[in-house]
Enzyme design. Sequence first.
Site, PDB file in Angstrom:
ATOM      1  N   HIS A   1       0.812  -1.221   0.000  1.00 31.52           N
ATOM      2  CA  HIS A   1       0.000   0.000   0.000  1.00 31.52           C
ATOM      3  C   HIS A   1       0.844   1.270   0.000  1.00 31.52           C
ATOM      4  O   HIS A   1       0.339   2.357  -0.240  1.00 31.52           O
ATOM      5  CB  HIS A   1      -0.926   0.004   1.225  1.00 31.52           C
ATOM      6  CG  HIS A   1      -2.003  -1.029   1.136  1.00 31.52           C
ATOM      7  ND1 HIS A   1      -3.319  -0.718   0.862  1.00 31.52           N
ATOM      8  CD2 HIS A   1      -1.984  -2.380   1.247  1.00 31.52           C
ATOM      9  CE1 HIS A   1      -4.047  -1.825   0.827  1.00 31.52           C
ATOM     10  NE2 HIS A   1      -3.250  -2.849   1.067  1.00 31.52           N
TER      11      HIS A   1
ATOM     12  N   ASP B   1       3.448   9.624  -0.584  1.00 33.15           N
ATOM     13  CA  ASP B   1       2.241   8.879  -0.218  1.00 33.15           C
ATOM     14  C   ASP B   1       2.021   7.798  -1.274  1.00 33.15           C
ATOM     15  O   ASP B   1       2.126   8.089  -2.470  1.00 33.15           O
ATOM     16  CB  ASP B   1       1.033   9.836  -0.217  1.00 33.15           C
ATOM     17  CG  ASP B   1       0.032   9.513   0.880  1.00 33.15           C
ATOM     18  OD1 ASP B   1      -0.033   8.346   1.291  1.00 33.15           O
ATOM     19  OD2 ASP B   1      -0.690  10.431   1.320  1.00 33.15           O
TER      20      ASP B   1
HETATM   21  P1  ADQ Z   1      -2.977   6.202   4.918  1.00 33.00           P
HETATM   22  O1  ADQ Z   1      -1.569   6.681   5.040  1.00 33.00           O
HETATM   23  O2  ADQ Z   1      -3.681   5.997   6.191  1.00 33.00           O
HETATM   24  O3  ADQ Z   1      -3.060   4.878   4.024  1.00 33.00           O
HETATM   25  P2  ADQ Z   1      -4.968   7.586   3.100  1.00 33.00           P
HETATM   26  O4  ADQ Z   1      -4.848   6.901   1.785  1.00 33.00           O
HETATM   27  O5  ADQ Z   1      -5.185   9.040   2.960  1.00 33.00           O
HETATM   28  O6  ADQ Z   1      -3.697   7.377   4.033  1.00 33.00           O
HETATM   29  O7  ADQ Z   1      -6.174   6.945   3.884  1.00 33.00           O
HETATM   30  C1  ADQ Z   1      -6.670   7.536   5.005  1.00 33.00           C
HETATM   31  C2  ADQ Z   1      -8.094   7.037   5.246  1.00 33.00           C
HETATM   32  O8  ADQ Z   1      -8.433   7.392   6.576  1.00 33.00           O
HETATM   33  C3  ADQ Z   1      -9.106   7.700   4.330  1.00 33.00           C
HETATM   34  O9  ADQ Z   1     -10.076   6.766   3.943  1.00 33.00           O
HETATM   35  C4  ADQ Z   1      -9.734   8.796   5.208  1.00 33.00           C
HETATM   36  O10 ADQ Z   1     -11.088   9.064   4.940  1.00 33.00           O
HETATM   37  C5  ADQ Z   1      -9.589   8.203   6.586  1.00 33.00           C
HETATM   38  N1  ADQ Z   1      -9.404   9.285   7.577  1.00 33.00           N
HETATM   39  C6  ADQ Z   1      -8.402  10.175   7.637  1.00 33.00           C
HETATM   40  N2  ADQ Z   1      -8.578  11.024   8.671  1.00 33.00           N
HETATM   41  C7  ADQ Z   1      -9.714  10.655   9.260  1.00 33.00           C
HETATM   42  C8  ADQ Z   1     -10.447  11.140  10.383  1.00 33.00           C
HETATM   43  N3  ADQ Z   1     -10.051  12.188  11.097  1.00 33.00           N
HETATM   44  N4  ADQ Z   1     -11.588  10.510  10.711  1.00 33.00           N
HETATM   45  C9  ADQ Z   1     -12.012   9.441   9.993  1.00 33.00           C
HETATM   46  N5  ADQ Z   1     -11.380   8.952   8.927  1.00 33.00           N
HETATM   47  C10 ADQ Z   1     -10.238   9.544   8.568  1.00 33.00           C
HETATM   48  C11 ADQ Z   1      -2.109   3.985   3.417  1.00 33.00           C
HETATM   49  C12 ADQ Z   1      -1.101   4.647   2.482  1.00 33.00           C
HETATM   50  C13 ADQ Z   1      -1.829   5.460   1.419  1.00 33.00           C
HETATM   51  C14 ADQ Z   1      -2.821   4.567   0.654  1.00 33.00           C
HETATM   52  C15 ADQ Z   1      -3.688   3.777   1.612  1.00 33.00           C
HETATM   53  C16 ADQ Z   1      -4.525   2.734   0.885  1.00 33.00           C
HETATM   54  O11 ADQ Z   1      -0.206   5.460   3.207  1.00 33.00           O
HETATM   55  O12 ADQ Z   1      -0.921   6.058   0.518  1.00 33.00           O
HETATM   56  O13 ADQ Z   1      -3.645   5.379  -0.163  1.00 33.00           O
HETATM   57  O14 ADQ Z   1      -2.911   3.103   2.598  1.00 33.00           O
HETATM   58  O15 ADQ Z   1      -3.730   1.899   0.130  1.00 33.00           O
END
Ligand code: ADQ
Length: 470
Positions: free
Chosen positions: A166, A375
């Site tokens: 990921h 990311d």
């Molecule tokens: P993350 O680094 O966690 O994921 P991201 O892809 O942005 O980053 O996912 C975050 C998720 O958490 C989103 O679905 C978002 O809606 C949710 N989220 C964030 N803040 C929140 C809050 N305050 N309350 C509720 N929900 C919240 C890792 C990798 C990424 C990759 C994903 C999936 O680092 O690059 O996109 O896995 O593969």
Amino acid sequence: MPTKPIKSSFVVVANRLAADRMVLPDGSSDWRTSPGGLVSALAPVMRKNQGAWVGWHGAADEVVEPFRYDGLQLVPVPLSSDDVRDYYEGFSNGTLWPLYHDVVEFPEFHREWWDAYVSVNRRFADMAAQTAKRGAVVWVQDYQLQLVPKMLREQRPDLKIGFFLHIPFPPVELYQQLPWRKEILAGLLGADLVGFQLPGGAQNFVRLVRNRLGLQTQRDRIVHPDGRDTRAKAYPISIDSRGFETLASEQSTRYRAEQIRTDLGEPRTIFLGVDRLDYTKGLKQRIRAFGELFAEGQLDPQEATFVQVATPSRERVEQYRTLRDEIDRLVGRINGDIGTIGRPPITYLHNSYPREEMAALYRAADVMVVTPLRDGMNLVAKEYVACRTDNTGALVLSEFAGAAAELKQAWMVNPYDINGMKDAVLGAHRASSAERSRRMRAMRKQVFEHDIDRWADRFIADLTEISQNP
Ligand code: ADQ
């Protein structure tokens, strides 16, 4: 040890289980399906195939028996407090996470962390081997479990093994720093198919395998001495686009979005950032850029406001605690210098919200600012786009997020270039509504044509095909 689980023909192996354990007010505990997209994407294939999910249940030093929940077979893997410290916080998040994110923080290399990583990966592999039926598909997830494919294949050569990373896979020059680089490459090569977010990650991997292990490669194909193949390809992950769109269209979400605007004092423009509190997300640079825009009068705090949601994570890791303190100070200084009563230029929130509230925030935001230093993908950018049902709104996006390869109509920034970031924020802010709408339409088309179901279907179809026709 847990009792022998029921055997399945589709097994997912991930650091965390598909359900979180909640402690109820009376002290008893219950389970709740984890909110993430991965669980909902895989749930249909899991139900169809009596799937099983192998993962840690989140409570250190507790052994939990396999159980059925919401139509899924859950197989908990026990971790001791020492495992959590050395395998999870140590090797996974103190070594691999910074190394794979272009060394934006310094990775630490400790032999005892590595030893714990090996022994915990073996435990996951053993549990998966016990859970998989003959010829089953086993899909291993992410950087915490890179040794599992090889360990599993040694026990169960009959399985079809897939792995998906990921986070980014780093350039060869950075990856070489890892003292255990050969072992990890060999671990991944136990899979029939290794998936990455971007083609660049797959290419880095193939190049390393060729140079470091001396294996023969042909484009995305790696040939093993025994004649077996491993494929390395990109499968950009996505979101439940329709689900987010439906949620954003609901009357209650529209109402809540209006309420958020009112609570913020009816600003003309709301800028929004939503991230896990992590040094890869570029929070300091972003907040600094907004601080300067407000201080220089390019943004008027009477008319514009910046809402930053940053959910604390990995708080037992030193670098994360330091980051939280630094950001607290930075926001406090900017609000203290520039804010007036009832009008802080930055609203900074640590809360974690349900999906409904996230959809309302996305609806309320005129400009979404997603500026990670690195990311794998960044799902927040895609969620924002899916929620803009009327094609309004603008996205400012880092070139270094995987999502930049798909959301090409965003206002792109190099997050290390603060002046460039300020220009992009102003560009998005001042663009005509026709310009914004043109860009948003194109991004929405991309997000709806490439959703999470398509991602899972493509990976599973390729894995099945590759392992049937080697
Ligand atoms: P993350 O680094 O966690 O994921 P991201 O892809 O942005 O980053 O996912 C975050 C998720 O958490 C989103 O679905 C978002 O809606 C949710 N989220 C964030 N803040 C929140 C809050 N305050 N309350 C509720 N929900 C919240 C890792 C990798 C990424 C990759 C994903 C999936 O680092 O690059 O996109 O896995 O593969």
